[in-house]
Design a protein around this motif. Sequence first.
Motif, short mmCIF file in Angstrom:
data_model
loop_
_atom_site.label_atom_id
_atom_site.label_comp_id
_atom_site.label_asym_id
_atom_site.label_seq_id
_atom_site.Cartn_x
_atom_site.Cartn_y
_atom_site.Cartn_z
N VAL A 381 0.92 -1.17 -0.46
CA VAL A 381 0.26 0.45 0.18
C VAL A 381 0.84 0.84 -0.05
O VAL A 381 0.06 2.69 -0.80
N ASN A 408 -9.68 1.21 -2.90
CA ASN A 408 -9.56 -0.25 -1.74
C ASN A 408 -8.69 -0.65 -3.36
O ASN A 408 -9.80 -2.24 -2.69
N ILE A 413 -5.67 -2.91 1.14
CA ILE A 413 -5.72 -2.37 2.59
C ILE A 413 -7.06 -3.26 3.09
O ILE A 413 -7.85 -3.21 3.16
#
Lengths: 957, 380
Positions: A381, A408, A413
Motif C-alpha cells: 500500500v 482499496n 487494505i
Amino acid sequence: MSENIDPVVSVVVIVYNDAERLPTAVQSVLDQTLHSVEVVIVDDHSPDRSFEVAQELAAAHPGRVRAYQLPENSGAGGEPRNLGITKCAGRYVMFLDSDDVLELNACRNMLEAAQRTGADMVSGLCVRTFLDSRNGKIDKWYEWLYRSTRVLDSVLELPDLFVFDTLSTNKCYRLEFLRENDLRFPKGLLYEDLLFAARAYLAAQRITLIPNEVYYWHVREKAKEKSVTNRRHELTNFTDRIEIHRRIDGLLRDGGHDELRLAKDIKFLKHDLVLHLRDLPFRDQGFRHQFAELARAYMSGMDDAAYDALLPIHRICAYLLMQEDWPNLITAVDTLINRSKVSSTLTERDGRVYWCAEHLDDPRAREILDVTELGYHAATVDAMVLRNALTAYDQDAKGIRLAGRIVNPLGVIPPDARLSAQLEFKARRKSLQQFSFPVDTLQHEGDFIGWSAQAELASKLRPLGFIDAVWDVRLVLSVNGKKTTTRLTVGDTSLEGRDRLRSRPRLTRLVSDTLEPEISAKGHLAFQLVAAGSMSRRSRKAIDQALQGAPGAVARAGLRKAKQVRKDLKSGVTKIRAYHEVFLKLPVRKGTVVFESHLGKQYSDSPRAIYEEMRRQGIKFTPIWSYAGKPDDFPKDAELVKRWSWQYLRALAQAEFWVDNQSYPIKLAKRPETTYIQTWHGSALKKMGFDSPEFRTKTKDQQASQQEILDRFDHFLVRTEHDVRTLVPAFRLPESKVVRTGYPRNDALVAAWKAETEGGSRVRGPLAEELGIPEDRKVLLYAPTFRSGPDGRVRRFEPPFDVEEFADRFGDRYVLLMRSHYLNNVVLPPSVRGRVIDVSRIHDVTPLYLMADALITDYSSVMFDYALLDRPILFFAYDLDEYVNSLRGTYFDLTKHAPGPVLQEKDELYAALDDLSGTDIAWADARKRFVAEYGEYDRGDAARQIVDQFFRRGSKK
Amino acid sequence: MNRDIFIVCNSVDELGGITTWSHQMAGLFAARGHRVHLVGITPSTVRHKLADDLPYDTTTLYDEHPPQAWSPRTFKDKANVKARRMQQKRRQGMQEQADKMSAMFRGAGQGAVVIVTQVWAMEWVNLSDTSGLKVIGMSHESFEACRQSSRFARVQRHYKDVDRLLPLTAEDADLWIRQGMNNVDFMPNPLPWVPERTSPRSEKVVTTVARLAQEKGIDMLLDAWAMVSPKHPGWTLRIYGAGEDEQLLKQQAHRLDIDGTVEWMGRTGDVPGALYGASVFAQPSRAEGFPLTLLEAMVTGLPCVAFDVAPGVREIIQDGEDGLLAQPGNIQAFARQLGVLMGDQQLRDTMGERAVVNIQRFSADTIVNRWEELFAFLEL
C-alpha cells in the motif's frame, strides 16, 4: 528604398485581426541570414488595421514584401494560405502565422537541406514558446523526430512523422511540388493543417528532416475554467477533427497505406481522444453522450491492432467510452491524467488482474481490461498512489468540511487494518509551512475507505502572503503504520460554499484576504489566496504593479538567492567539501566500523557475515550500517545512517574501519588511519575494472582518478586464484592487499554442503515456510545477471520464457524462485502464485541458495557461489552471443568451463529440467573441477579469519 | 568567380594537423585562381620553416606570444591590480592586432570570405571589422572531444554569429545543432596526398603510425596483438612513431611476450613508404576528429581496423565494406577484427581495393568544389 532581389524562398504570412504583431512576424523574415527571401502577406479580411499595416510594410520594403487581402473572411487559415501560394515568386515556400516568428537562420538551413538532398519538402523543429510563463517555458514539438538529419524517400519510412508532426508551418516546400500535386488547404474547416500536411507527406518523393529550430510558435495560455458545463463549441471542434481524420483515412485507403492508417489510429486513441477525455469529468451527461456517439461512429472502424499497441490505460479509456460505462470511465480518466495513480478497485479473476469487474464475459474486453503486467497485485500500500474522490464539500467563513473515499484496490487494505489519517495543506511553491488537520471519521467500507474531516482554515492556516498563493491538499493515510499520500480528486462535486472563506496571511492582509477552492490541472482540490475585499483588491493591484517594476525585480532576485543558498547547503558539492574540510579533521573514533552492502541497498553479503560473526564472538565495537531507501530490514542493534546524510559522512570520516562489498561514494577520500576492507561481491566472468571497454577508453587523467578510488582499498578479499588473476590486476591492486580467506558470505554454503555430505538432510530453513513452499516440491532458483536497455538504462526484467507456461508444465514438481538483479524488477501474474515466486526483494541471497535444489543462471557470479553446494546448475544463456561476444568480453569461455549445461533454447532448458537428476549426475565431475579451480579458498571459515585478523584485540590491521 | 580568401589560424608555422590543413587548402584555393591570405595570430614556439615560393601570402600578427587570458573570479582577483592591468594591456593588444586584420579585410574584393580554423583565433576575428565578408568558423575535432574540453563553451560563444560553423561530419553537425547552434553545416578534410602506387599487400605486416601517447591507444593495440598474433604466425606488427609513452609501451610488449612480433620503427619521414610495406592498418586511438592517417592508409589501399571513437572514423571507414570497426575499448573485438583480415588474403584485397575507390569522395578536387559551392550559397 527599393531592393531588387530574385527571391529563392517566399514566406506566406497570414494574418487575421492581428495588426499589432504582424510587423514582428514580417521582420523575422526580413532579418533572415538568407537574403533572397520575399514576404507575401495575406489578410483574411480582418476588421482591424491588419491589411493597412500589411500595405505599409509592403511600401516600406518594396520588392521584398507584398500584401494581399481576401475579398471576404474565410474563418480559418486555409484560404489565405491558398491565395498566398498563387502569389509566390520564389522556388520554395514557407508559411508563417502573424503571431509567430521564424528563427533567423531558418530559411538558409531549409534551403541548404532542400538543395543538398533534392527534397520536395524540408521539415525542422518547431518550438512552442509560452509567452505568459514566468520562467521562459518552452516545448520542442515532437523533438524526437528531429534528433538528427534524415532523408526519407517516402513518408512510409517514418510513419511517426506522418502521424505526429501535422503542422504545415515548420516546413519548406518546393513550389513546383505544391503546384504539380495541386496541394491546397481545405476550406472552412478547423485543423486544416492536418489534411494539408497529410497530403503533402504522401505526395513527396523526398522529405528531409533537420534538427534545427526553425519556427517559434507563440503560445498564450489562458486559464482553463473547470466547471460542469455543456460546451457546444467543443463538440463542434471534435466534429471537425473527426471530419479531417475521415478525409485523411480516405487518402490512406486510396493509397493502400494500411501501416500508416494503423499508426494514425493509434495516435488518435493516444492523443487526440485523450485531449477531450481529460475534460469529460467536468461535462454534463448530455455532452458526454453526444461525445461518445461521435467517437463511436468514428472509432468503430478501427482495427483491434490499434488497441493492442496502446498503454493499458489508453485502451481501457477508449473501450469504456465505446461502452459508455461512465462510472468506470470517469475513474479511469483519473489514472489517465495521473499515470502513477491506482484509481479503480481492480479485480482478480482466473489468475489475472482486470481494471474492473464489469464486461469480463466478453473475451475481447478481457484482453483490453487486463492490467496484470502493471504489477498492481504485487505492490504494497505504501508503494501505491490511491485515488481519493471528494464526495462532499462545504465551506463557511471559518473553514471547510470535506468527505471522500479512497479506493482499496484488490483489498490491499485489509478489513482489520489499523487505520489513521490526516489532512495536510502545503504551499505549492516551496514554503517552510505546512498545516495538518485530523480526520473525523475513517472507516473501511470494503472496496473503499470512507472519510470525513473539517479544517478551520480561517484561523489555523496562516499563509505568509503573496509568495505562497496556492495551497495543495493531501490526505495521508496510514495502514498498519505504512503511509500513502492521496490527493483529492474533485470530479463533479460542487465546490460552492455558503460564505467567503476568510484568510489572515501573516505578512499582510492588504494583499489577499480570502481562500478560494480551485481544481488543479491534474484534477485535484487546491486553494488559492485571493483578494476579495475592496481594500485588498486595491492594494493588490498596487503591489502587482510594484512587483513588475524595479523593486519587484530586486525582491524576486532576493528570493531566488535565498532559495539557492538553501539548495546549495543541501547539495552534494557542499557535503563533499564539509566531509573533507571538517569531518576528516575530527579524530578517528576507535572501534567504529561502517558497514555497507551494494551501495546501501541491502543488509547482506560478506559485510553482513562479518558483522554477524563479530556479534557472535562478542567483539566490542561500534557498528554503523549504511542504508539507502528504507532502514526496515537492517539490524536494530546497530547505528543506522542513511547514505549521503550528514551522519553518514561524519561516520565515514571518523571510522576506524570501512567494510564494504562494492564502493563508498567515489568522491570521498579515505584517511590513512581508516582501514578499508573491500570484501567484493563475486568472482568475475565478464571483464571488470581496467579490463572493461569503458575503462580502456578513458583518458590518462580519468584513469588516474579512477585509480585513486580503487587505491582506497586496504585489503581485498579473494575466494580463488582466479580472482587474483582477474580482479586484482583489473583493479591494479598490489599483491600485499590480497587477502586469501574466501568470502565470509559463503561460509554458510560450505557448512551446508559439509552437513549434507556427512549424511545430514537438506534443511530448507524458515524462509521456505514464509514463502509457502510445499514440502513435496523441489525448489529451483532462477538468478540471471543484470541487464540494461540499449541506452544503458535500467529496465524491467522480462523473463525469457513464459512463466505461465512454465508453471503449468512444472508446477506439480517445482517451485521456481525468480530473482532479478537488485537493479531490475520483475512482475509475475497472480496465476502462477505459489508456483513461481518473486524473491528479488529479499536482501540476502544465501538462504535462497540453501533452499534451492538447483540453480538456473546465465553469466552471473552466483555460479561461483552456488557451485559450493554441489547441486545442479543450468546455464540458460539465451543471448550468449550478444552478451559475451559483442559487448564486454569475458575472462574465460563459459561454454568450455561451465559446471553445467549451457542451454540457448527454451526447449533445451525444459528438457534438462525434465531430467534434473540425470543432469545432476552427468555434471558432477565438472562441478568438482569448477570449485577446485574457481573457489579453492571458500572453506567455511572466512568470517572467523577476518575477525581474527582485524578485529581481535591486538590483531594487526 | 575568384575571391579573396582569408584563412585565419592560431599559427602558420607550427607542426600540426590544422596548420598542415591550412597550407594544403591555401594551395588548393590558390590553384583555382583565388587570392589566398594565410593569417596566423601568433608565431609558433617551435618554428617550422616555410617554403619561399608559396602561391599565397602569409602573415603573423604578433611578434611574440600574447599573455594568457585571465578573468577575475573572486574578490581577491578583482583586487589584483597588476593582473588586471596586464589584462587591460592584453585586450588593447588584441584590438591592435585585430585592426591589422580589419585593414586587410577592407582591401578585399566582392565575395570575400574569412575561414577561421580554430576558436582561439576567432577571438581576434570577432574584434575585427568583417562587414561585407562572409565568416566561416571551423571545429577540427569531434563534438564529443570538444565537449570534454574548455573549447566547448568558447565555440558556443565566439562562433555564435558566424555565417557558418563547420565541424567535420554531418553527425557532428547534428550534435552542434542540438546544442543550440543554428548556423551549422559540415566539411570533411581532403586527402592530404595521393600515392604513386597502392600497396600490393604482399607483406604479412600490420602497421600503425601514431605518436606514442596515451590517447593514441597503442597500449590497447598491444593487448589485442597479444591475443591475435599467436594464431597468425609469420605476421609482424610494425609501429611507426615516437613519444612520451615509448618506454612504458615497450615494457608492456615485453610483459605480453610479443617482443618477437612487434617492430618499433621510430618516427618516420616517409609515411607513404611505411604504408606501402603493410597489408593491414590499425588505428587504436581513444579520441579522433577526422583522422588523416586513416585517409592516407586507405588511399594507399590498406584495409583498416579502428575503434569507433568518433563520427569521423565511421564516416571514413564503412564498416564491413572497406574496413572494420570495433566498439571503443573492446580489445577482444579489435583483436577479432585484426584476425579476420590477417586470416583472409582475399578479404584484404577486396576491402583494400574498395578503400582506394571509396576514399575518392574526399579527394582534394571534391572538397574544394564543396567549399566553392558553400561560398556561393552564402551569397544568396
